[in-house]
Design an enzyme around this catalytic site. Structure first.
Site, mmCIF file in Angstrom:
data_model
loop_
_atom_site.group_PDB
_atom_site.id
_atom_site.type_symbol
_atom_site.label_atom_id
_atom_site.label_comp_id
_atom_site.label_asym_id
_atom_site.label_seq_id
_atom_site.Cartn_x
_atom_site.Cartn_y
_atom_site.Cartn_z
ATOM 1 N N ASN A 15 44.566 25.040 1.781
ATOM 2 C CA ASN A 15 43.686 25.483 0.861
ATOM 3 C C ASN A 15 44.070 26.250 -0.055
ATOM 4 O O ASN A 15 43.762 27.654 0.146
ATOM 5 C CB ASN A 15 42.537 25.065 1.189
ATOM 6 N N TRP A 16 45.217 25.956 -1.361
ATOM 7 C CA TRP A 16 45.379 26.321 -1.687
ATOM 8 C C TRP A 16 44.273 28.014 -2.857
ATOM 9 O O TRP A 16 44.731 28.707 -3.225
ATOM 10 C CB TRP A 16 46.946 26.704 -3.165
ATOM 11 N N LYS A 17 43.548 27.089 -2.614
ATOM 12 C CA LYS A 17 42.146 28.401 -3.965
ATOM 13 C C LYS A 17 42.814 27.864 -4.878
ATOM 14 O O LYS A 17 43.307 27.158 -5.621
ATOM 15 C CB LYS A 17 41.368 28.947 -3.250
ATOM 16 N N HIS A 101 33.203 22.316 0.698
ATOM 17 C CA HIS A 101 33.574 23.536 0.897
ATOM 18 C C HIS A 101 32.776 24.265 0.950
ATOM 19 O O HIS A 101 31.897 24.150 0.267
ATOM 20 C CB HIS A 101 35.032 23.723 0.303
ATOM 21 N N GLU A 103 32.496 26.993 -0.560
ATOM 22 C CA GLU A 103 32.765 28.129 -1.549
ATOM 23 C C GLU A 103 32.000 26.979 -2.639
ATOM 24 O O GLU A 103 30.808 27.123 -3.829
ATOM 25 C CB GLU A 103 34.346 28.033 -2.578
ATOM 26 N N SER A 217 40.478 32.115 8.697
ATOM 27 C CA SER A 217 40.698 32.923 8.756
ATOM 28 C C SER A 217 42.101 32.797 9.756
ATOM 29 O O SER A 217 42.234 33.484 10.823
ATOM 30 C CB SER A 217 40.229 34.394 9.310
ATOM 31 N N GLY A 238 43.386 28.748 4.646
ATOM 32 C CA GLY A 238 42.946 29.495 2.707
ATOM 33 C C GLY A 238 44.581 30.522 2.893
ATOM 34 O O GLY A 238 45.807 30.039 2.648
ATOM 35 N N GLY A 239 43.674 31.652 2.671
ATOM 36 C CA GLY A 239 44.489 32.717 2.123
ATOM 37 C C GLY A 239 46.703 32.751 3.399
ATOM 38 O O GLY A 239 47.457 32.787 2.416
HETATM 39 P P1 PGA Z 1 40.506 31.359 5.117
HETATM 40 O O1 PGA Z 1 40.242 30.348 4.008
HETATM 41 O O2 PGA Z 1 41.656 30.897 5.787
HETATM 42 O O3 PGA Z 1 40.799 32.813 3.077
HETATM 43 O O4 PGA Z 1 40.005 32.190 5.285
HETATM 44 C C1 PGA Z 1 39.660 28.470 5.059
HETATM 45 C C2 PGA Z 1 39.211 28.109 3.792
HETATM 46 O O5 PGA Z 1 38.574 28.022 3.272
HETATM 47 O O6 PGA Z 1 39.391 26.963 3.524
#
Ligand code: PGA
Length: 255
Positions: A15-17, A101, A103, A217, A238-239
């Site tokens: 997930n590149w956000k 999600h 967010e 994470s 994500g990150g």
């Molecule tokens: P993160 O994000 O790996 O940066 O914690 C995960 C996600 O929101 O899908």
């Protein structure tokens, strides 16, 4: 409850956000397409920002990488300025859509009702929802995790458990997203097992085939121990998915 682990497909999403630009996304895709080989047991999916979905779609055409979208409108089409419909995403060869999600729930105040409508849009277009659930730090500390997850799954489960057939559920504790604090494999396993048991109470066949992935994470160091758990079928990253080498290392941990 362990479920029929062997019949479940493994799944890894990146997930590149809201990160990247035309050039960084092209080089990320170039590196990933070199490293991701066809593997019938694992689906690898990238979720670019929507403005780059079409470009990524062309770049990964005929590769082993599948395409996802981070969000979609709950409406079919029409006068909804700024929105992107599920049909438009399908037109760009998107297969998976994130829904629920944290967010979206917390920053954009999406309610369970909006999430349910988005979920239905995705299903109606024969695409695959990646339904994200997870408790906040406050709920975690109060020992409310199971109650929160039940309430998040209830609107769909109580309607018709068969709606969960073939979807992906991502368990993402809010306190672990982007914080560097990962859930322990044992804690995540217990939650995944609980989610599977909730579905099994309605339909055991769907529950045992349901792909449930962990997010929060995940990195190249902790992925192997998380993925070794019987009810953890992969990860939503994500990150660490913005770094091709690290994402490829994480994919290796699932094999
Ligand atoms: P993160 O994000 O790996 O940066 O914690 C995960 C996600 O929101 O899908």
């Amino acid at each position: 409850m362990q479920g029929s682990e062997s019949m479940r497909k493994k799944w890894i999403g990146g997930n590149w956000k809201m990160n990247g630009n035309r050039s960084s996304i092209q080089s990320l895709i170039n590196d990933l397409t070199k490293g991701v080989t066809q593997n019938n047991d694992v689906d690898v999916v990238v979720f670019p920002p929507s403005i780059y979905v079409d470009k990524v779609s062309e770049s990964i055409n005929e590769t082993a990488i599948k395409l996802g979208a981070q969000n979609a409108s709950e409406y079919e089409k029409g006068a909804y300025t700024g929105e992107i419909s599920v049909a438009m995403l399908k037109d760009c060869a998107v297969t998976y859509v994130l829904v629920g999600h944290s967010e979206r729930r917390h920053i954009f105040h999406e309610t369970d009702e909006i999430i349910r409508e988005k979920f239905h849009q995705i299903k109606q277009h024969d695409m695959i929802p990646v339904l994200c659930v997870g408790e906040t730090l406050c709920d975690y500390e109060a020992g409310n995790t199971n109650a929160v997850l039940k309430a998040q799954l209830e609107p769909i489960l109580s309607e018709d458990a068969s709606l969960l057939n073939g979807i992906v559920i991502a368990y993402e504790p809010v306190w672990a997203i982007g914080t560097g604090k990962t859930a322990t494999p044992e804690y995540a396993e217990a939650v995944h097992s609980y989610i599977r048991s909730l579905v099994a109470a309605q339909n055991s066949h769907i529950a045992s085939g349901l792909t449930i992935v962990y997010g929060g994470s995940v990195n190249a160091t902790n992925a192997a121990s998380l993925f070794s758990m019987p009810n953890i079928d992969g990860g939503l990253v994500g990150g660490a998915s913005l770094d091709a080498n690290q994402f490829l290392e994480i994919i290796k941990c699932i094999n």
